[in-house]
Scaffold this motif. Structure first.
Motif, mmCIF file in Angstrom:
data_model
loop_
_atom_site.group_PDB
_atom_site.id
_atom_site.type_symbol
_atom_site.label_atom_id
_atom_site.label_comp_id
_atom_site.label_asym_id
_atom_site.label_seq_id
_atom_site.Cartn_x
_atom_site.Cartn_y
_atom_site.Cartn_z
ATOM 1 N N GLU A 32 0.839 -1.197 0.000
ATOM 2 C CA GLU A 32 0.000 0.000 0.000
ATOM 3 C C GLU A 32 0.877 1.251 0.000
ATOM 4 O O GLU A 32 0.633 2.201 -0.745
ATOM 5 C CB GLU A 32 -0.921 0.011 1.236
ATOM 6 C CG GLU A 32 -1.759 1.274 1.324
ATOM 7 C CD GLU A 32 -2.438 1.478 2.661
ATOM 8 O OE1 GLU A 32 -3.524 2.076 2.672
ATOM 9 O OE2 GLU A 32 -1.873 1.079 3.705
ATOM 10 N N ALA A 33 1.928 1.245 0.818
ATOM 11 C CA ALA A 33 2.850 2.389 0.884
ATOM 12 C C ALA A 33 3.496 2.637 -0.470
ATOM 13 O O ALA A 33 3.546 3.775 -0.952
ATOM 14 C CB ALA A 33 3.925 2.151 1.947
ATOM 15 N N VAL A 44 10.684 -0.263 -0.992
ATOM 16 C CA VAL A 44 9.952 -0.180 0.276
ATOM 17 C C VAL A 44 10.197 -1.473 1.049
ATOM 18 O O VAL A 44 10.002 -2.570 0.515
ATOM 19 C CB VAL A 44 8.439 0.024 0.036
ATOM 20 C CG1 VAL A 44 7.702 0.156 1.367
ATOM 21 C CG2 VAL A 44 8.194 1.248 -0.834
ATOM 22 N N PHE A 45 10.614 -1.339 2.290
ATOM 23 C CA PHE A 45 10.984 -2.494 3.100
ATOM 24 C C PHE A 45 10.073 -2.647 4.309
ATOM 25 O O PHE A 45 9.716 -1.664 4.946
ATOM 26 C CB PHE A 45 12.447 -2.362 3.563
ATOM 27 C CG PHE A 45 13.444 -2.601 2.462
ATOM 28 C CD1 PHE A 45 14.202 -3.754 2.440
ATOM 29 C CD2 PHE A 45 13.589 -1.687 1.431
ATOM 30 C CE1 PHE A 45 15.103 -3.999 1.409
ATOM 31 C CE2 PHE A 45 14.488 -1.915 0.390
ATOM 32 C CZ PHE A 45 15.253 -3.073 0.385
ATOM 33 N N LYS A 46 9.716 -3.908 4.588
ATOM 34 C CA LYS A 46 8.898 -4.182 5.769
ATOM 35 C C LYS A 46 9.793 -4.620 6.912
ATOM 36 O O LYS A 46 10.903 -5.129 6.700
ATOM 37 C CB LYS A 46 7.828 -5.231 5.469
ATOM 38 C CG LYS A 46 8.339 -6.567 4.929
ATOM 39 C CD LYS A 46 7.179 -7.434 4.482
ATOM 40 C CE LYS A 46 7.643 -8.651 3.701
ATOM 41 N NZ LYS A 46 6.511 -9.404 3.135
ATOM 42 N N VAL A 64 8.982 -5.259 0.547
ATOM 43 C CA VAL A 64 7.584 -5.590 0.812
ATOM 44 C C VAL A 64 7.009 -6.617 -0.151
ATOM 45 O O VAL A 64 6.039 -7.292 0.182
ATOM 46 C CB VAL A 64 6.690 -4.331 0.820
ATOM 47 C CG1 VAL A 64 7.087 -3.402 1.940
ATOM 48 C CG2 VAL A 64 6.702 -3.615 -0.521
ATOM 49 N N ASP A 65 7.616 -6.768 -1.321
ATOM 50 C CA ASP A 65 7.090 -7.724 -2.291
ATOM 51 C C ASP A 65 7.775 -9.099 -2.192
ATOM 52 O O ASP A 65 7.603 -9.950 -3.035
ATOM 53 C CB ASP A 65 7.196 -7.176 -3.724
ATOM 54 C CG ASP A 65 8.627 -6.882 -4.144
ATOM 55 O OD1 ASP A 65 9.561 -6.991 -3.308
ATOM 56 O OD2 ASP A 65 8.832 -6.528 -5.319
ATOM 57 N N GLN A 66 8.550 -9.294 -1.139
ATOM 58 C CA GLN A 66 9.260 -10.564 -0.930
ATOM 59 C C GLN A 66 8.746 -11.258 0.331
ATOM 60 O O GLN A 66 8.120 -10.634 1.178
ATOM 61 C CB GLN A 66 10.767 -10.309 -0.768
ATOM 62 C CG GLN A 66 11.422 -9.673 -1.961
ATOM 63 C CD GLN A 66 11.536 -10.634 -3.127
ATOM 64 O OE1 GLN A 66 11.920 -11.781 -2.959
ATOM 65 N NE2 GLN A 66 11.193 -10.153 -4.315
ATOM 66 N N LYS A 67 9.059 -12.546 0.465
ATOM 67 C CA LYS A 67 8.705 -13.299 1.670
ATOM 68 C C LYS A 67 9.987 -13.632 2.426
ATOM 69 O O LYS A 67 11.011 -13.931 1.824
ATOM 70 C CB LYS A 67 7.975 -14.589 1.308
ATOM 71 C CG LYS A 67 6.580 -14.345 0.720
ATOM 72 C CD LYS A 67 5.758 -15.611 0.811
ATOM 73 C CE LYS A 67 4.374 -15.503 0.253
ATOM 74 N NZ LYS A 67 3.617 -14.339 0.574
ATOM 75 N N THR A 123 18.269 4.989 -1.834
ATOM 76 C CA THR A 123 17.533 5.180 -0.579
ATOM 77 C C THR A 123 16.522 4.054 -0.457
ATOM 78 O O THR A 123 16.127 3.442 -1.437
ATOM 79 C CB THR A 123 16.780 6.532 -0.525
ATOM 80 O OG1 THR A 123 15.827 6.584 -1.582
ATOM 81 C CG2 THR A 123 17.727 7.707 -0.582
ATOM 82 N N MET A 124 16.108 3.806 0.782
ATOM 83 C CA MET A 124 15.094 2.795 1.047
ATOM 84 C C MET A 124 14.040 3.414 1.956
ATOM 85 O O MET A 124 14.314 4.385 2.665
ATOM 86 C CB MET A 124 15.719 1.551 1.686
ATOM 87 C CG MET A 124 16.370 1.803 3.041
ATOM 88 S SD MET A 124 17.327 0.397 3.675
ATOM 89 C CE MET A 124 16.076 -0.811 4.020
ATOM 90 N N TYR A 125 12.858 2.874 1.908
ATOM 91 C CA TYR A 125 11.755 3.354 2.726
ATOM 92 C C TYR A 125 11.419 2.283 3.764
ATOM 93 O O TYR A 125 11.266 1.120 3.416
ATOM 94 C CB TYR A 125 10.511 3.590 1.871
ATOM 95 C CG TYR A 125 10.624 4.707 0.863
ATOM 96 C CD1 TYR A 125 9.898 5.882 1.011
ATOM 97 C CD2 TYR A 125 11.446 4.584 -0.256
ATOM 98 C CE1 TYR A 125 9.974 6.908 0.066
ATOM 99 C CE2 TYR A 125 11.545 5.593 -1.198
ATOM 100 C CZ TYR A 125 10.810 6.756 -1.029
ATOM 101 O OH TYR A 125 10.901 7.765 -1.960
ATOM 102 N N VAL A 126 11.300 2.693 5.025
ATOM 103 C CA VAL A 126 10.850 1.797 6.092
ATOM 104 C C VAL A 126 9.775 2.539 6.884
ATOM 105 O O VAL A 126 9.660 3.764 6.783
ATOM 106 C CB VAL A 126 11.999 1.344 7.034
ATOM 107 C CG1 VAL A 126 13.026 0.500 6.294
ATOM 108 C CG2 VAL A 126 12.673 2.524 7.711
ATOM 109 N N SER A 127 9.037 1.819 7.672
ATOM 110 C CA SER A 127 8.000 2.458 8.476
ATOM 111 C C SER A 127 8.623 3.493 9.410
ATOM 112 O O SER A 127 9.682 3.267 9.994
ATOM 113 C CB SER A 127 7.246 1.416 9.309
ATOM 114 O OG SER A 127 6.344 2.062 10.178
#
Length: 156
Positions: A32-33, A44-46, A64-67, A123-127
């Motif tokens: 979603e982010a 985007v990283f979870k 976010v698109d990986q397991k 750069t990477m995005y995290v919460s």
């Protein structure tokens, strides 16, 4: 202001805050982010929390698109096994709600592993500590701030 943003300010990290309207019906907070911010999902990283075979918690940061591959994560933290941590324990230990767990500013510093794919990103995005709020920063700064390590922790 979240503890994640406070820490980023204190450490004088090169960061930007990105806010979007979180939809309660979203199936994946991370996807979603990426969609709402208009950025590639691989950037985007979870933040996931696992428990090892001795119930010690550790943090996994992956696209976010990986397991998450629990065997690879266990190996990265020097454990025999790893499982997803109990959600109530995750919230209590990190100080964040699920879907808004930031790797930055957690109540308790946990061993942290960042997937190697982050090294390919400028750069990477995290919460940033709540749903609908992301923090963008260079992977090397996140690594140093968390005393983390890079390792391959995603499914093949």
């Amino acid at each position: 202001m979240t503890p994640a943003i406070t820490l980023a300010k204190q450490k004088k990290l090169d960061y930007k805050i990105h806010e979007y309207t979180h939809e309660a019906t979203a199936e994946s907070y991370g996807l979603e982010a990426a969609e709402k911010l208009g950025i590639p999902s691989m950037q985007v990283f979870k933040t996931l929390v696992v428990a090892d075979d001795k119930d010690k918690l550790a943090v996994a940061i992956l696209p976010v698109d990986q397991k998450l591959n629990l065997k690879k994560m266990a190996k990265a933290i020097g454990a025999k096994k790893a499982n997803m941590a109990d959600p109530i324990l995750v919230e209590k230990t990190t100080g964040y709600v699920l879907g808004g767990v930031s790797p930055l500013g957690q109540k308790k510093r946990l061993t942290t592993v960042i997937d190697t794919s982050a090294q390919q990103q400028k750069t990477m995005y995290v919460s940033a500590g709540k749903r609908g709020l992301e923090i963008e920063l260079p992977p090397a700064q996140l690594l140093a701030t968390l005393s983390a390590k890079f390792a391959d922790i995603v499914m093949d």
